[in-house]
Design a protein around this motif. Structure first.
Motif, PDB file in Angstrom:
ATOM      1  N   SER A 102       0.802  -1.219   0.000  1.00  0.00           N
ATOM      2  CA  SER A 102       0.000   0.000   0.000  1.00  0.00           C
ATOM      3  C   SER A 102       0.835   1.270   0.000  1.00  0.00           C
ATOM      4  O   SER A 102       0.380   2.303  -0.431  1.00  0.00           O
ATOM      5  CB  SER A 102      -0.944   0.002   1.191  1.00  0.00           C
ATOM      6  OG  SER A 102      -0.196  -0.044   2.391  1.00  0.00           O
ATOM      7  N   LYS A 134      -2.274  -2.537 -10.623  1.00  0.00           N
ATOM      8  CA  LYS A 134      -2.693  -3.495  -9.595  1.00  0.00           C
ATOM      9  C   LYS A 134      -2.399  -2.923  -8.238  1.00  0.00           C
ATOM     10  O   LYS A 134      -1.225  -2.729  -7.911  1.00  0.00           O
ATOM     11  CB  LYS A 134      -1.968  -4.821  -9.771  1.00  0.00           C
ATOM     12  CG  LYS A 134      -2.423  -5.548 -11.000  1.00  0.00           C
ATOM     13  CD  LYS A 134      -1.893  -6.935 -11.044  1.00  0.00           C
ATOM     14  CE  LYS A 134      -2.384  -7.584 -12.324  1.00  0.00           C
ATOM     15  NZ  LYS A 134      -1.993  -8.936 -12.459  1.00  0.00           N
ATOM     16  N   PRO A 135      -3.351  -2.633  -7.413  1.00  0.00           N
ATOM     17  CA  PRO A 135      -4.781  -2.705  -7.706  1.00  0.00           C
ATOM     18  C   PRO A 135      -5.167  -1.604  -8.680  1.00  0.00           C
ATOM     19  O   PRO A 135      -4.485  -0.584  -8.737  1.00  0.00           O
ATOM     20  CB  PRO A 135      -5.426  -2.453  -6.345  1.00  0.00           C
ATOM     21  CG  PRO A 135      -4.446  -1.581  -5.639  1.00  0.00           C
ATOM     22  CD  PRO A 135      -3.100  -2.031  -6.116  1.00  0.00           C
ATOM     23  N   ARG A 136      -6.229  -1.796  -9.428  1.00  0.00           N
ATOM     24  CA  ARG A 136      -6.657  -0.776 -10.393  1.00  0.00           C
ATOM     25  C   ARG A 136      -7.060   0.461  -9.623  1.00  0.00           C
ATOM     26  O   ARG A 136      -8.077   0.478  -8.942  1.00  0.00           O
ATOM     27  CB  ARG A 136      -7.793  -1.297 -11.252  1.00  0.00           C
ATOM     28  CG  ARG A 136      -7.311  -2.361 -12.219  1.00  0.00           C
ATOM     29  CD  ARG A 136      -8.377  -2.836 -13.137  1.00  0.00           C
ATOM     30  NE  ARG A 136      -8.818  -1.743 -14.003  1.00  0.00           N
ATOM     31  CZ  ARG A 136      -9.904  -1.809 -14.754  1.00  0.00           C
ATOM     32  NH1 ARG A 136     -10.653  -2.875 -14.742  1.00  0.00           N
ATOM     33  NH2 ARG A 136     -10.242  -0.789 -15.500  1.00  0.00           N
ATOM     34  N   ALA A 137      -6.223   1.479  -9.718  1.00  0.00           N
ATOM     35  CA  ALA A 137      -6.431   2.682  -8.915  1.00  0.00           C
ATOM     36  C   ALA A 137      -5.740   3.864  -9.575  1.00  0.00           C
ATOM     37  O   ALA A 137      -4.948   3.706 -10.506  1.00  0.00           O
ATOM     38  CB  ALA A 137      -5.868   2.470  -7.515  1.00  0.00           C
ATOM     39  N   ARG A 162      -9.206   3.514  -5.506  1.00  0.00           N
ATOM     40  CA  ARG A 162      -9.346   2.218  -6.172  1.00  0.00           C
ATOM     41  C   ARG A 162     -10.624   2.197  -7.004  1.00  0.00           C
ATOM     42  O   ARG A 162     -11.644   2.750  -6.602  1.00  0.00           O
ATOM     43  CB  ARG A 162      -9.375   1.099  -5.150  1.00  0.00           C
ATOM     44  CG  ARG A 162      -8.082   0.952  -4.392  1.00  0.00           C
ATOM     45  CD  ARG A 162      -8.236  -0.074  -3.285  1.00  0.00           C
ATOM     46  NE  ARG A 162      -7.110  -0.029  -2.392  1.00  0.00           N
ATOM     47  CZ  ARG A 162      -6.146  -0.949  -2.374  1.00  0.00           C
ATOM     48  NH1 ARG A 162      -6.199  -1.961  -3.202  1.00  0.00           N
ATOM     49  NH2 ARG A 162      -5.150  -0.847  -1.536  1.00  0.00           N
ATOM     50  N   ASN A 166     -12.670  -0.203  -7.592  1.00  0.00           N
ATOM     51  CA  ASN A 166     -13.797  -0.908  -6.981  1.00  0.00           C
ATOM     52  C   ASN A 166     -14.304  -0.217  -5.717  1.00  0.00           C
ATOM     53  O   ASN A 166     -15.204  -0.726  -5.059  1.00  0.00           O
ATOM     54  CB  ASN A 166     -13.429  -2.360  -6.675  1.00  0.00           C
ATOM     55  CG  ASN A 166     -12.299  -2.492  -5.680  1.00  0.00           C
ATOM     56  OD1 ASN A 166     -11.614  -1.520  -5.362  1.00  0.00           O
ATOM     57  ND2 ASN A 166     -12.093  -3.694  -5.197  1.00  0.00           N
TER      58      ASN A 166
END
Length: 109
Positions: A3, A17-20, A34, A36
């Motif tokens: 993170s 990754k993560p899609r952000a 992010r 999601n």
């Protein structure tokens, strides 16, 4: 990606990754939005991020917005990921507008 790795990314860079996307909040702190978790952000924050990404997509020159990346060209993947993020944010904002409209309609009766 741990993170804390996003701290080393430039602002408004899409992280695969993560899609952000890395962005700056109103307190000028670097944050990670992010894909999601778009539902957690206010309309104002989403609008600010989408406007900045839209400028970048239209200008096709990442270095104009991220001075630290002058030697890096904006790849087709960067453009595509930014457009995908813009589309997702626009859908989220549209859904919110529809819900607000329905709430006012139902509440008016």
């Amino acid at each position: 990606m741990p993170s804390s790795d996003y701290y080393f990314k430039e602002d408004y860079t899409i992280v695969p990754k993560p899609r952000a996307v890395v962005y700056r909040d109103r307190n000028n702190q670097r944050k990670l939005m992010r894909l999601n978790e778009l539902h957690k952000f206010s309309d104002g924050t989403l609008t600010r991020v989408i406007e900045k990404l839209d400028q970048m997509v239209k200008d096709f020159h990442l270095f104009e917005y991220n001075k630290g990346m002058e030697t890096r060209k904006w790849s087709e993947d960067d453009k595509r990921r930014s457009k995908d993020f813009i589309t997702a944010i626009e859908k989220r904002l549209q859904i919110r507008r529809i819900y607000r409209s329905l709430e006012s309609f139902v509440g008016a009766g």
